[in-house]
Design an enzyme around this catalytic site. Structure first.
Site, PDB file in Angstrom:
ATOM      1  N   LYS A 105       0.871  -1.191   0.000  1.00 59.44           N
ATOM      2  CA  LYS A 105       0.000   0.000   0.000  1.00 59.44           C
ATOM      3  C   LYS A 105       0.905   1.238   0.000  1.00 59.44           C
ATOM      4  CE  LYS A 105      -3.926   2.014   2.579  1.00 59.44           C
ATOM      5  NZ  LYS A 105      -4.798   1.906   3.769  1.00 59.44           N
TER       6      LYS A 105
ATOM      7  N   SER B 252      -9.806   2.143   2.710  1.00 52.90           N
ATOM      8  CA  SER B 252      -8.941   2.891   1.814  1.00 52.90           C
ATOM      9  C   SER B 252      -7.925   2.036   1.065  1.00 52.90           C
ATOM     10  CB  SER B 252      -8.192   3.949   2.628  1.00 52.90           C
ATOM     11  OG  SER B 252      -7.290   3.330   3.527  1.00 52.90           O
TER      12      SER B 252
ATOM     13  N   SER C  34     -10.057  -0.016   6.882  1.00 52.70           N
ATOM     14  CA  SER C  34      -9.463   0.064   5.541  1.00 52.70           C
ATOM     15  C   SER C  34      -8.875  -1.225   4.998  1.00 52.70           C
ATOM     16  CB  SER C  34      -8.372   1.124   5.522  1.00 52.70           C
ATOM     17  OG  SER C  34      -8.967   2.374   5.361  1.00 52.70           O
TER      18      SER C  34
HETATM   19  N1  GLN Z   1     -13.071   4.517   6.191  1.00 53.11           N
HETATM   20  C1  GLN Z   1     -12.473   4.905   7.430  1.00 53.11           C
HETATM   21  C2  GLN Z   1     -12.122   6.366   7.392  1.00 53.11           C
HETATM   22  O1  GLN Z   1     -12.347   6.958   6.391  1.00 53.11           O
HETATM   23  C3  GLN Z   1     -11.283   4.077   7.731  1.00 53.11           C
HETATM   24  C4  GLN Z   1     -10.063   4.452   7.026  1.00 53.11           C
HETATM   25  C5  GLN Z   1      -8.882   3.605   7.384  1.00 53.11           C
HETATM   26  O2  GLN Z   1      -9.030   2.577   8.048  1.00 53.11           O
HETATM   27  N2  GLN Z   1      -7.710   4.065   6.997  1.00 53.11           N
HETATM   28  O3  GLN Z   1     -11.642   6.919   8.328  1.00 53.11           O
END
Ligand code: GLN
Length: 479
Positions: A66, A141, A165
């Protein structure tokens, strides 16, 4: 150990992965960068093997990283314009460990900029597409990593999970996604989003592969003082009964969750009952405060963590400015995505002197109640089984103008992050239209190994595919 046994060469494995990466990139937009240098690394491993040298457990295994993990290969951008051109002088501990074991990074994967999002649509480099339907989101994400594994470009990819994410994109692309107990894997060298909930984890095609990856990467790191003393390699103190008590949370069985996901959960419950496990229904009303608490605490930490991006130290710098304050302002204005800015503003607001008590402090108290609620649940059961997201992959663009609709995707993933618990997204079938459905196994802190073994048991997996030599119970794998 197919590579070490010279059944397959590392060069062939990497060549195949790179070919697939290039082939799928055009349609799916999985990578922010493809590492064509990986072939040279593979050749080195083949030479070592030919010379009779010992190689690691992941020798020659291609993986995707990532793009918020620092390493010297390529630029680390976190899919944000403000980090464009940033080559890291340091390498994340987890990358060092994977590469010391012989894994070869074939590309950096796309994400919502700075990991803020649930769909990979907030990326400066455009959206990643769902592995089953090009008109739908990849989840986020870590969308790029999930799709790279789902399309079998690589057998594993790294992710970060601050609020879901890893689990969310894993579930909507039909792969496994593990968010370990907070502090299990070093966060050193991974771009911070919210330091009190950020976790490093993995995507795999098989549950048992997670065990191998955890054995390689878990453990205390003096460069990350929030890492826990290693617990992953400890053999369980007591006999781990294969028959489990599984808690199902009634509060998550409501109309906000897609009917096909609810029926996948019911089917899984029946399957568990039929194989002798006990199902325990639970009420956990406090969990409904988790989303609100998360979207106060996390932006507060984001506002602080992102303050370092000023156009002086990293990556992009706005050319428009003639004074230093203007340079900061213009760089941040041009370099951050709208969602990054929204969170910085919310974060500074909830931390400001007039509003701290009303928002941040209250959210911190709610967090304690959530931790207590889970502790009570785990007195009654071994694991919880819940949906991951409320819906299968949605259409690209359908939620981009409605941040709250997007945040609601996280309602069932963020409670674990607030409590520091491990969670594993497991594939659980498909919708009528062929989209993936995932469910989530949740356990108490430090139960990571038991969760992985249970998921492998449910899937009927006997051995590991990454190197065909893993004993999923770990008995023969002590380093
Ligand atoms: N969707 C969640 C957020 O927008 C989690 C994001 C993540 O785990 N990096 O904060």
């Amino acid at each position: 150990m197919k590579v070490a046994n010279q059944e397959i060469s590392a060069v062939n494995l990497v060549k195949e992965a790179l070919e697939k990466a290039h082939k799928y990139q055009k349609d799916y937009n999985i990578f922010t960068w493809i590492n064509d240098e990986a072939l040279a690394r593979a050749a080195e491993i083949d030479q070592k093997i030919a010379a009779g040298e010992t190689v690691g457990k992941l020798a020659g295994v291609p993986y995707a990283l990532k793009d918020n993990f620092l390493s010297k290969d390529g630029e680390t951008t976190a899919s944000a314009h403000i980090l464009e051109g940033f080559s890291s002088p340091v390498t994340a501990t987890v990358v060092e460990k994977l590469e010391a074991a012989g894994a070869i990074m074939i590309g950096r994967t796309n994400l919502d900029a700075f990991a803020h999002g649930s769909s990979t649509e907030n990326s400066y480099y455009g959206s990643t597409k769902n592995s089953k339907d090009l008109t739908r989101v990849a989840g986020g994400s870590s969308g790029g990593s999930a799709v790279a594994v789902a399309l079998d470009i690589v057998q594993f990819a790294t992710g970060t999970d601050t609020g879901g994410s890893i689990r969310l994109p894993a579930s909507i692309n039909g792969v496994y996604g593990l968010k370990p107990t907070y502090g299990t894997i070093s966060r050193y060298g991974v771009i911070a989003m919210a330091s009190s909930t950020d976790c490093i984890g993995f995507f795999t095609q098989q549950a048992s592969d997670l065990n191998l990856l955890m054995r390689i990467t878990a453990g205390q790191d003096r460069k990350d003082l929030t890492t826990l003393p290693d617990f992953y390699h400890e053999k369980p103190a007591e006999f781990d009964d294969p028959v489990k008590k599984i808690g199902v949370i009634r509060d998550f069985d409501n109309d906000a969750v897609d009917p096909e996901i609810r029926s996948a959960l019911r089917e899984k419950i029946e399957e568990l009952k039929n194989t002798g496990h006990e199902i325990i229904e639970l009420d956990m009303p406090v969990l409904k405060y988790a989303l609100a608490a998360y979207y106060v605490i996390v932006p507060a930490e984001i506002a602080s963590n992102l303050s370092r991006h000023d156009g002086v130290r990293y990556g992009f710098r706005s050319e428009k400015s003639s004074t230093l304050p203007e340079l900061y302002k213009n760089t941040r204005n041009e370099g951050f995505m709208p969602e990054n800015k929204r969170r910085i503003m919310i974060g500074n607001f909830v931390l400001s002197s007039g509003f701290y008590d009303a928002y941040y402090l209250k959210a911190a108290k709610a967090r304690t109640l959530i931790i207590d609620e889970y502790n009570k649940a785990f007195e009654k059961c071994d694991f919880l089984l819940t949906p991951v997201g409320p819906s299968p992959a949605f259409k690209l663009g359908s939620k981009t103008n409605d941040p709250v609709a997007m945040y609601l995707e996280d309602a069932m993933t963020v409670p674990l992050n607030l409590a520091g618990l491990p969670g594993l997204a497991i594939p659980a079938g498909k919708t009528k239209t062929g989209l993936d459905i995932g469910l989530q196994l949740v356990g108490p802190r430090r139960s990571d190994r038991r969760i992985i073994n249970f998921a492998a048991q449910l899937a009927g997996e006997a051995s590991n595919t990454i190197n065909d030599s893993l004993d999923i119970n770990g008995e023969s794998e002590e380093e």
